[in-house]
Write an enzyme that holds these catalytic residues in place. Structure first.
Site, PDB file in Angstrom:
ATOM      1  N   GLU A  65      -6.548  21.026   8.115  1.00  0.00           N
ATOM      2  CA  GLU A  65      -5.291  20.988   6.960  1.00  0.00           C
ATOM      3  C   GLU A  65      -4.222  20.004   7.606  1.00  0.00           C
ATOM      4  OE1 GLU A  65      -2.968  22.156   3.905  1.00  0.00           O
ATOM      5  OE2 GLU A  65      -5.145  22.823   4.585  1.00  0.00           O
TER       6      GLU A  65
ATOM      7  N   PRO B 113      -2.190  11.174   4.339  1.00  0.00           N
ATOM      8  CA  PRO B 113      -1.774  11.375   3.048  1.00  0.00           C
ATOM      9  C   PRO B 113      -0.278  11.030   2.823  1.00  0.00           C
ATOM     10  CG  PRO B 113      -2.734  13.474   3.425  1.00  0.00           C
ATOM     11  CD  PRO B 113      -3.001  12.574   4.551  1.00  0.00           C
TER      12      PRO B 113
ATOM     13  N   ARG C 132      -9.735  -9.225   9.831  1.00  0.00           N
ATOM     14  CA  ARG C 132     -10.153 -10.690   9.213  1.00  0.00           C
ATOM     15  C   ARG C 132      -9.161 -11.532   9.173  1.00  0.00           C
ATOM     16  NH1 ARG C 132      -8.895 -11.160   4.019  1.00  0.00           N
ATOM     17  NH2 ARG C 132     -11.077 -11.997   3.238  1.00  0.00           N
TER      18      ARG C 132
ATOM     19  N   ASP D  86      -6.088 -15.098  -0.293  1.00  0.00           N
ATOM     20  CA  ASP D  86      -6.595 -13.829  -0.863  1.00  0.00           C
ATOM     21  C   ASP D  86      -5.638 -13.211  -1.886  1.00  0.00           C
ATOM     22  OD1 ASP D  86      -8.910 -13.878   0.386  1.00  0.00           O
ATOM     23  OD2 ASP D  86      -8.134 -12.564   2.169  1.00  0.00           O
TER      24      ASP D  86
END
Length: 244
Positions: A116, A89, A154, A169
């Site tokens: 953690e 994160p 992809r 896209d």
């Protein structure tokens, strides 16, 4: 491309790699997948991969040794030095641009953590990229790795049936993609825009360009701040802003 994943829960990837485009990509030999449980590399009799953090605090931290040994083993089998991606994160926010960058590599290794966090020496001496798929926290890195792998695979040559699909896209061009319609032309009184059924390719292209700009301006105006508009696009955007 060769993709290796280090995870404590390899079974999570079975359905993902065995379905849809990811499965077809492997069948076309555009990519190969291997998921390794890095617990197998633990050097203690209990096969523990985590420990308490120095200095105290809540939660457990993944130890350096199993990750170091697992990555070194995979690198030992590699023909070229792979990119090693840490799902975290705290990492760089993932984007289509990053997907296109990773799609040029021949070998990717993904490290999926739990608990953690990671021993900092993993970040400093093992990984080449730290990536976050958004400003939220997941239980582990597996779902993030799946998202990144799907978006990268992809883009590989021959994976999608239409070679233009990944180019058109949303985000690949810098703008959001225009709306799409299919048969019937009139569904419950809701009609397909006239330019799309006109047969006039110039009108179709102009409509698509304008609606792509409209959708971007209404939903993601921040993208227009970094997108270099052509003279035609500037004119169309001016029309859109007057209309809306």
């Amino acid at each position: 491309m060769k993709i290796d994943v280090l995870s404590l829960f390899p079974e999570m990837f079975e359905g993902v790699f065995g379905s849809s485009i990811l499965k077809k990509a492997a069948e076309k030999q555009a990519v190969s997948y291997k998921v390794t449980n890095f617990r197998d590399y633990a050097d203690n009799k209990h096969s523990t991969v985590d420990d308490y953090p120095y200095g105290g605090g809540a939660g457990m931290v993944l130890k350096a040794q199993p990750i170091f040994d697992a990555v070194e083993a995979l690198k030992g089998q590699a023909e070229q030095n792979p990119r090693v991606v840490l799902l975290c994160p705290q990492g760089e926010r993932y984007s289509q641009k990053k997907a296109e960058e990773l799609a040029k590599e021949e070998h990717l290794i993904f490290i999926c953590g739990h608990y953690e966090g990671y021993d900092e020496r993993i970040r400093e001496h093992v990984v080449t990229d730290e990536i976050s798929i958004g400003d939220f926290v997941l239980t582990g890195g597996e779902l993030g790795a799946m998202v990144i792998i799907d978006s990268v695979v992809r883009l590989l040559p021959g994976v999608l049936g239409n070679v233009d699909s990944p180019i058109l896209d949303s985000y690949s061009s810098g703008l959001l993609e225009h709306p799409h319609y299919t048969r019937p032309a009139d569904f419950r009184g809701m009609k397909v825009p006239d330019p799309l059924i006109s047969g006039n390719h110039k009108k179709i292209d102009e409509w698509r360009m304008k609606e792509s700009l409209r959708r971007t301006w209404m939903r993601r105006p921040d993208l227009l701040e970094i997108y270099e508009l052509t003279e035609i696009e500037k004119k169309l955007l001016s029309e859109i802003q007057k209309e809306d």
